[in-house]
Scaffold this motif. Structure first.
Motif, short mmCIF file in Angstrom:
data_model
loop_
_atom_site.label_atom_id
_atom_site.label_comp_id
_atom_site.label_asym_id
_atom_site.label_seq_id
_atom_site.Cartn_x
_atom_site.Cartn_y
_atom_site.Cartn_z
N TYR A 169 0.81 -1.21 0.00
CA TYR A 169 0.00 0.00 0.00
C TYR A 169 0.85 1.27 0.00
CZ TYR A 169 -3.28 3.52 1.88
OH TYR A 169 -4.05 4.64 2.08
N ASN A 190 -4.31 -3.29 -2.68
CA ASN A 190 -4.62 -1.89 -2.39
C ASN A 190 -4.45 -0.94 -3.56
OD1 ASN A 190 -5.41 -1.57 0.47
ND2 ASN A 190 -3.44 -2.55 0.89
N ASN A 204 -12.31 0.99 0.70
CA ASN A 204 -12.43 -0.36 0.16
C ASN A 204 -13.81 -0.66 -0.40
OD1 ASN A 204 -13.37 -0.24 2.81
ND2 ASN A 204 -12.88 -2.37 3.27
#
Length: 475
Positions: free
Chosen positions: A199, A215, A442
């Motif tokens: 990430y 991510n 998300n």
């Protein structure tokens, strides 16, 4: 317990190597074209946004990189009638050109697929990948770019958070080259793709993401939302609340999104509270992390209904983010000394990953009135697990409480007026509870309000593009 503080905007100015008065690079530093927005916009949980053009003078003489190779990924029509998103490679050596194209194609497929965040506007987009070889594979850390990196992407520390651009003038020149100097390709929004599996990212002039399989798509969707629509935040604890998805409480009777309201004849501010919001960036190898807070139920008397007491806020949600915690059994999370099973909050596709992850735990019985304590610590198994990049971190933790029936509507698809609490306590309104990727990183799609604003914004960009082209062709 020693906490690892997240960088302030002033600290970010130092990280970016800005020269002169640091005061000029706080929240008050203004974007030259949008005086209502700061040039540096930081939030402790998500990637920062930096407008390099507002911070550094660029006379336009920096040349683009050599050996750039164009790869079309998604072409829907003539360049002049489309908005072009262009991935540029950073940290991919010559032998990794195929990997870069595959990484960029996977990200493209995620956003323009029929169910993707931008599937409804895929007809307005052209997407390209431009390979630029680097001498070293990967992304820099501890404020240092890797030797020979195409655009010098780097993390200021080991934490899985911001990824910054060292050679921003070169990146701007690369985009300008494909937009203005050649007939093939295009570049209206540059996306710098770092060859890193974890990430990280940045928003602003450049959308910076990594090749994290888990991510990368999340960061790309969210940051493009800011760049292309544009809209501000929807999550708590920020300060940039503006655009189609934000309005003042005083406007509840005449909201920007009134045409989208589920119950336009009965609009109210939904009753939700945030009694605790923390961004510790704390390495659990140093010991347990805990917070103590007062439930919103403490301030109000229970309601007597059918002979029984009902809490004003009968349900709640605990949300946290972690890094380098690959298994739910690696941490012990307790609320008021009661263990909370995290198994359901670790999707199968994420189990085993040491990337940053997002965990949500519904608290169906809400929180008791008075003092509440959340404690997070490594289990023996977690302590013995090898540490990943950035450490075994709890990076954020927040608690939301929801009003009882008749005061809070949690129905899926409901569009109303939901409160958002800024870092200084101000309240603004947003259209949905948790059904927009601009609030919940998300979540896979925009809410209907942001989706419509995206389409309108892209059409406006294309119209301006045509006008500018017409002006250039006039004698």
């Amino acid at each position: 317990m020693v906490l690892a503080p997240w960088p302030s905007v002033t600290t970010l100015a130092l990280i970016l190597g800005l020269v002169g008065s640091v005061r000029s690079f706080t929240h008050d530093a203004q974007h030259p074209l949008r005086p209502d927005l700061p040039a540096i916009n930081d939030h402790p949980s998500y990637p920062p946004r930096v407008d390099y053009a507002a911070l550094y003078h660029d006379d336009g003489t920096t040349p683009p990189p050599d050996r750039m190779v164009l790869h079309p990924l998604h072409i829907s029509g003539p360049e002049q009638e489309r908005v072009s998103l262009t991935f540029f490679a950073d940290g991919y050596v010559a032998e990794e050109e195929g990997k870069f194209v595959a990484d960029a194609q996977a990200l493209t497929d995620d956003i323009v697929s029929p169910g993707g965040a931008m599937g409804h506007v895929s007809r307005l987009l052209n997407i390209y990948a431009v390979f630029v070889p680097s001498n070293t594979s990967g992304v820099g850390t501890y404020d240092k770019s890797l030797p020979g990196a195409a655009f010098g992407l780097y993390r200021p520390g080991p934490e899985l958070r911001g990824v910054y651009v060292r050679h921003h003038k070169r990146a701007r020149a690369a985009c300008r080259y494909w937009r203005e100097e050649v007939k093939e390709g295009g570049c209206d929004q540059p996306i710098l793709l770092g060859n890193d599996p974890l990430y990280g990212g940045l928003g602003g002039e450049f959308t910076v993401i990594t090749a994290s399989a888990l991510n990368g798509p999340l960061v790309l969707r969210h940051e493009l939302g800011h760049s292309l629509i544009p809209v501000g935040e929807e999550y708590e604890g920020g300060f940039a609340y503006f655009g189609a998805n934000s309005d003042k409480v005083a406007h509840v009777g005449d909201l920007k999104w009134k045409s989208f309201l589920t119950l336009p004849e009965d609009v109210r501010v939904e009753d939700a509270k945030v009694p605790s919001q923390e961004y510790p960036w704390y390495n659990l190898t140093e010991g347990p992390y805990n917070i103590t807070f007062q439930s919103s139920n403490s301030a109000l008397k229970p309601v007597v209904s059918h002979g029984s007491n009902e809490s004003p806020y009968p349900t709640a949600l605990l949300r946290l983010s972690l890094s380098s915690i690959p298994q739910p059994g690696h941490i012990n999370l307790t609320l008021n000394s009661r263990h909370i099973d995290l198994s359901a909050a670790f999707p199968k596709s994420w189990v085993g990953s040491k990337d940053r992850r997002w965990v949500e735990v519904p608290l169906e019985n809400g929180l008791p009135a008075g003092e509440n304590v959340v404690d997070v610590r490594l289990t023996q198994e977690g302590a013995e697990e090898q540490e990943g990049e950035g450490g075994k971190m709890i990076t954020s933790l927040e608690i939301m409480e929801y009003g009882r029936e008749g005061r809070f509507n949690e129905s899926l698809g409901f569009i109303g007026a939901f409160p958002t609490y800024s870092m200084d306590g101000r309240v603004t309104l947003r259209p949905t509870n948790e059904e927009c990727l601009m609030r919940k990183v998300n979540h896979p799609t925009f809410c209907p309000v942001c989706a419509a604003a995206l389409e309108q914004s892209l059409l406006g960009k294309i119209e301006r593009k045509n006008k500018n082209q017409g002006a250039k062709q006039e004698p």
